[in-house]
Design a protein around this motif. Structure first.
Motif, PDB file in Angstrom:
ATOM      1  N   ASP A   1       0.851  -1.196   0.000  1.00 23.91           N
ATOM      2  CA  ASP A   1       0.000   0.000   0.000  1.00 23.91           C
ATOM      3  C   ASP A   1       0.882   1.240   0.000  1.00 23.91           C
ATOM      4  OD1 ASP A   1      -2.482   1.249  -0.128  1.00 23.91           O
ATOM      5  OD2 ASP A   1      -2.590   1.512   2.039  1.00 23.91           O
TER       6      ASP A   1
ATOM      7  N   HIS B   1       0.371   5.722   0.474  1.00 27.18           N
ATOM      8  CA  HIS B   1      -0.490   6.888   0.678  1.00 27.18           C
ATOM      9  C   HIS B   1       0.355   8.144   0.586  1.00 27.18           C
ATOM     10  CE1 HIS B   1      -4.531   5.415   1.992  1.00 27.18           C
ATOM     11  NE2 HIS B   1      -3.839   4.301   2.123  1.00 27.18           N
TER      12      HIS B   1
ATOM     13  N   HIS C   1      -3.348  -1.380   6.091  1.00 31.43           N
ATOM     14  CA  HIS C   1      -3.901  -1.738   4.777  1.00 31.43           C
ATOM     15  C   HIS C   1      -3.054  -2.798   4.075  1.00 31.43           C
ATOM     16  CE1 HIS C   1      -6.053   2.444   4.458  1.00 31.43           C
ATOM     17  NE2 HIS C   1      -6.477   1.701   5.459  1.00 31.43           N
TER      18      HIS C   1
HETATM   19 MG    MG Z   1      -4.558   2.240   1.726  1.00 27.54          MG
END
Ligand code: MG
Length: 161
Positions: free
Chosen positions: A8, A10, A44
């Motif tokens: 993941d 971000h 995540h």
């Molecule tokens: Mg995420």
């Protein structure tokens, strides 16, 4: 035994006002990560690794970002919910290893709390989840401090058919 991989990333928010949450730990930082949920990229990536090992798709399929129920969601709660589905499928969590890649802030002092939180969400002990942090040596988008990337692998065991 079943193995799964998760990834993941971000982006950091431009201004202040978002908290930085990683592995369920609120980390002092002038900037937080952008996301529909709490943007906990560590939770995540681990959720995707666990779902992947079980062959149950991914976090985006299970908790669609278009669904208002998951707005500002606690990602440890999403991990717990995903793990319930894994247990229903007859599997149990064995272990996970996670690498977080970001330049700032340094995470060393928060890693133990992350391990405790993540293992707890998987109804397991601290020692079953490893969390490591690295910088990207100043290279690329991570090196410029634009965001964070996380890699995770998880091992599950089929205990019921
Ligand atoms: Mg995420």
């Amino acid at each position: 035994m079943r193995v799964g991989i998760g990834y993941d990333s971000h982006r950091f928010a431009e201004g202040e006002g978002r908290k930085l949450i990683l592995g369920g730990v609120e980390i002092p930082s002038p900037r937080g990560l952008v996301g529909h949920s709490d943007a906990d990229a560590v939770a995540h990536a681990l959720t995707d690794a666990v779902l992947g090992a079980a062959g149950l798709g991914d976090i985006g399929q299970m908790f669609p970002p278009t669904d208002p129920r998951w707005r500002d969601a606690d990602s440890l709660d999403l991990l717990k919910r995903a793990y319930l589905r894994v247990v229903e499928a007859g599997l149990t969590f064995v272990s996970a290893d996670i690498t977080v890649i970001l330049e700032q802030p340094r995470l060393a002092r928060y890693l133990d709390d992350m391990r405790e939180n993540l293992a707890g969400a998987l109804v397991s002990g601290y020692s079953t989840v490893s969390v490591k942090a690295k910088t990207n040596e100043g290279m690329g988008w991570i090196g410029r401090g634009e965001g964070v990337a996380v890699l995770a692998v998880a091992l599950l065991e089929q205990v019921r058919a």
